[in-house]
Each structure stands twice: as C-alpha cells, then as structure tokens.
Design a protein around this motif. Structure first.
Motif, PDB file in Angstrom:
ATOM      1  N   ALA A  48     -47.877 -39.341  66.061  1.00 44.35           N
ATOM      2  CA  ALA A  48     -47.055 -38.298  65.431  1.00 44.35           C
ATOM      3  C   ALA A  48     -47.463 -36.921  65.925  1.00 44.35           C
ATOM      4  O   ALA A  48     -48.575 -36.714  66.415  1.00 44.35           O
ATOM      5  CB  ALA A  48     -47.181 -38.381  63.912  1.00 44.35           C
TER       6      ALA A  48
ATOM      7  N   ILE B  56     -39.259 -33.983  58.693  1.00 42.79           N
ATOM      8  CA  ILE B  56     -39.311 -34.844  59.865  1.00 42.79           C
ATOM      9  C   ILE B  56     -38.146 -34.534  60.787  1.00 42.79           C
ATOM     10  O   ILE B  56     -36.981 -34.587  60.389  1.00 42.79           O
ATOM     11  CB  ILE B  56     -39.280 -36.331  59.457  1.00 42.79           C
TER      12      ILE B  56
ATOM     13  N   GLU C  67     -37.903 -36.044  63.984  1.00 39.79           N
ATOM     14  CA  GLU C  67     -37.606 -37.230  64.776  1.00 39.79           C
ATOM     15  C   GLU C  67     -38.464 -38.364  64.278  1.00 39.79           C
ATOM     16  O   GLU C  67     -39.671 -38.257  64.192  1.00 39.79           O
ATOM     17  CB  GLU C  67     -37.902 -36.957  66.254  1.00 39.79           C
ATOM     18  N   ASP C  68     -37.816 -39.483  63.916  1.00 42.02           N
ATOM     19  CA  ASP C  68     -38.537 -40.649  63.419  1.00 42.02           C
ATOM     20  C   ASP C  68     -38.112 -41.848  64.251  1.00 42.02           C
ATOM     21  O   ASP C  68     -37.022 -42.380  64.086  1.00 42.02           O
ATOM     22  CB  ASP C  68     -38.196 -40.889  61.949  1.00 42.02           C
ATOM     23  N   GLU C  69     -38.957 -42.250  65.150  1.00 45.88           N
ATOM     24  CA  GLU C  69     -38.623 -43.326  66.069  1.00 45.88           C
ATOM     25  C   GLU C  69     -39.301 -44.612  65.658  1.00 45.88           C
ATOM     26  O   GLU C  69     -40.308 -44.617  64.961  1.00 45.88           O
ATOM     27  CB  GLU C  69     -39.060 -42.954  67.490  1.00 45.88           C
TER      28      GLU C  69
ATOM     29  N   HIS D 137     -45.076 -41.743  65.380  1.00 49.22           N
ATOM     30  CA  HIS D 137     -44.212 -41.244  66.453  1.00 49.22           C
ATOM     31  C   HIS D 137     -43.137 -40.280  65.956  1.00 49.22           C
ATOM     32  O   HIS D 137     -42.107 -40.106  66.605  1.00 49.22           O
ATOM     33  CB  HIS D 137     -43.556 -42.402  67.209  1.00 49.22           C
ATOM     34  N   ALA D 138     -43.359 -39.656  64.807  1.00 49.55           N
ATOM     35  CA  ALA D 138     -42.410 -38.667  64.280  1.00 49.55           C
ATOM     36  C   ALA D 138     -42.916 -37.262  64.578  1.00 49.55           C
ATOM     37  O   ALA D 138     -44.089 -37.049  64.901  1.00 49.55           O
ATOM     38  CB  ALA D 138     -42.219 -38.865  62.782  1.00 49.55           C
ATOM     39  N   THR D 139     -42.014 -36.293  64.465  1.00 48.03           N
ATOM     40  CA  THR D 139     -42.372 -34.885  64.637  1.00 48.03           C
ATOM     41  C   THR D 139     -42.056 -34.154  63.341  1.00 48.03           C
ATOM     42  O   THR D 139     -40.928 -34.229  62.845  1.00 48.03           O
ATOM     43  CB  THR D 139     -41.587 -34.254  65.799  1.00 48.03           C
ATOM     44  N   ALA D 140     -43.045 -33.456  62.793  1.00 47.18           N
ATOM     45  CA  ALA D 140     -42.873 -32.727  61.534  1.00 47.18           C
ATOM     46  C   ALA D 140     -43.045 -31.237  61.786  1.00 47.18           C
ATOM     47  O   ALA D 140     -44.010 -30.817  62.422  1.00 47.18           O
ATOM     48  CB  ALA D 140     -43.883 -33.213  60.497  1.00 47.18           C
TER      49      ALA D 140
ATOM     50  N   ASN E 172     -37.867 -31.067  72.056  1.00 48.32           N
ATOM     51  CA  ASN E 172     -37.489 -30.556  70.761  1.00 48.32           C
ATOM     52  C   ASN E 172     -36.914 -29.142  70.836  1.00 48.32           C
ATOM     53  O   ASN E 172     -36.631 -28.528  69.831  1.00 48.32           O
ATOM     54  CB  ASN E 172     -38.697 -30.567  69.823  1.00 48.32           C
TER      55      ASN E 172
ATOM     56  N   VAL F 162     -46.577 -38.745  57.212  1.00 46.63           N
ATOM     57  CA  VAL F 162     -45.722 -38.587  58.388  1.00 46.63           C
ATOM     58  C   VAL F 162     -45.680 -39.936  59.112  1.00 46.63           C
ATOM     59  O   VAL F 162     -46.733 -40.485  59.441  1.00 46.63           O
ATOM     60  CB  VAL F 162     -46.259 -37.495  59.330  1.00 46.63           C
TER      61      VAL F 162
END
Length: 278
Positions: free
Chosen positions: A142, A167, A169-171, A157-160, A193, A154
């Motif tokens: 992440a 969040i 992006e949650d892949e 592999h997500a972006t917060a 991003n 979180v």
C-alpha cells in the motif's frame, strides 16, 4: 543484526538515485544512522536493559532527528529518506522493504498499554508528513500519500490520500511476480495517480468507453424485449409525436424520417360556431 545493517545500507541504492557509494551512505544518511542505532536499542530492549535502550535511542534522536522507540519492531531493508521528524512508537510493527519519508508519524491514539500503534506490512511506502495513527494495519504494497492522516485500515496495494485518508485505488492482490516488477514510487504517489499525465487520461478514457459499452448493452437488451412483446418502435414514435404540443420544430421518428404532426381534433366550422336556436 549486522546482516540487517548491511541490507539497510545496500537498499539505499535502489530507492535513492542520489546515492553514489557505500561510504557516502554510511557517513551522510541519517536514516541509515537511525536504523543502526535502533537495531542496537531494540537488542537491549529485548534483553530487558530498558534504560540503556532508551538512552541509546535518545542519542540516536539527538544525532539524526529521527525518533524510534526501542520497543518498535522494524523489518529488513527499511529505508528512511531524509528522515527529519520521523516518529515511530513503541508498539509499531514495520514489515520488510518499507519506505518512510521525512515527517512521518506512526503514532498511537490511546494512553492505555498494549497494542496502540500501526502495523505496516511488507512493501509499504509512506509519503512525507503523513500520520498513521492507532492500532491499524496498512496492507502489503500500500501507499500513503504525503500529509495524509490515516486512522483506518488500508487494504493491500491501495493508495490512501487526504485528511482523513480515503482510498484512491484498491486493487486485487497481485501475484508475487507482478509485485516484484512494480516500480518504486517516491513519496508514495507516482505518475499513475497524477490526473494530468497521459497514463491517467488513458485510464479515464477507458473508463468512459467501458460505461458507454454497458449503456449500449442495456439498450440492446431493452430493444430485444420490445421486439419480443411485438412493439413497433416506428409506429409508437409517430403516435407519440402526433400528440406533441410543441409543433415549432419538425420531429423525426425512430427511422430518421420526418413525421408531420397531426391533430386528432376536427376543425370547427362556421355552422358549428352558431348557437343553436330553439
């Protein structure tokens, strides 16, 4: 311990293009100095030499500007870039291959003893000034954007980003081969991003095309249902236009041909206008 210190020095070449030699890293990188001091402090802490561990940690903070509690668990190949103002609490757990930038806080939200600091799984990147608070978990791979305030878990592999963090992006979890190929993103937010770069524009256009395709599929399904019910689209459109009150613009039926609006009411004649005499 010495093996971990060697890895801490070598990993800098992968994550900082400004690094030139091992000697430069060993003598001028405060993040490396802080990790070396912490490895010793943590060893003393585990052997119940609490005061000596805290004193050694205090010296490390005075020299580097990085405060790591000797009770914190730090994994292998961690990189603290710039480092000034980084704070890592007593019950924090940091996995392998994590990267922290200056001003990051892994803090607690409770005065109670026990687990009160975050857990970072492997490969987490936290941007400058971000605050990760409480006994939460940041999933493997992440990314936390700069100056974000994270108070909830979180996913991997997500972006917060943001305050409070949301969040972006949650892949789904990636295979190990893909995780190894993932490009390191400095400050936790890379070009993918940035909404103004070509890659992001391509993603947005692809999303619009996908939505358009879904709408076309729904319209096709509705058309099939209407045909199954025996509904004539052209005739129904013409009937609807015949009762349209707005006659200023010529209307077109579903087949594209102009349809002349017709009134169902008969014109009133002079004879009909005269009152009936008895």
């Amino acid at each position: 311990m010495f093996k971990h210190i060697k890895e801490d020095i070598s990993i800098v070449f992968e994550r900082d293009p400004a690094a030139r030699t091992h000697w430069e890293i060993l003598t001028t990188y405060p993040g490396v100095h802080a990790l070396i001091m912490h490895r010793l402090s943590h060893w003393l802490w585990k052997h119940r030499l609490y005061w000596l561990a805290r004193f050694n940690s205090h010296i490390g903070r005075w020299l580097t500007g990085i405060e790591i509690h000797p009770g914190a668990t730090i994994g292998r190949r961690m990189f603290i870039d710039h480092g000034m103002g980084v704070v890592i609490g007593e019950t924090a757990i940091v996995g392998d291959d994590c990267t922290l930038y200056h001003g990051v806080t892994l803090g607690g939200t409770s005065w109670n003893k026990g687990k009160r600091h975050p857990t970072l799984e492997n490969g987490v990147v936290i941007g400058a000034g971000a605050k990760v608070l409480g006994p939460i978990t940041v999933g493997a791979g992440a990314k936390i954007g700069s100056n974000a305030v994270v108070v909830k878990d979180v996913p991997a592999h997500a972006t917060a980003v943001g305050i409070p963090a949301r969040i972006l992006e949650d892949e789904a979890p990636k295979p190990k081969e893909e995780v190894k190929k993932t490009r390191f993103t400095a400050y936790a937010v890379g070009r993918e991003n940035d909404k103004f770069n070509p890659e992001a524009m391509t993603k947005m256009m692809q999303s619009l095309l996908d939505n358009s395709a879904k709408q076309e599929a729904k319209l096709a399904a509705l058309t099939e249902q209407m045909q199954a019910l025996g509904i004539d689209e052209v005739s129904d459109s013409a009937v609807g236009l015949a009762f349209d009150v707005d006659k200023s613009q010529p209307k077109k039926a579903a087949n594209g041909k102009a349809v002349k609006a017709r009134s169902s009411a008969k014109p009133v004649t002079e004879k009909a206008k005269k009152p009936v005499q008895k």
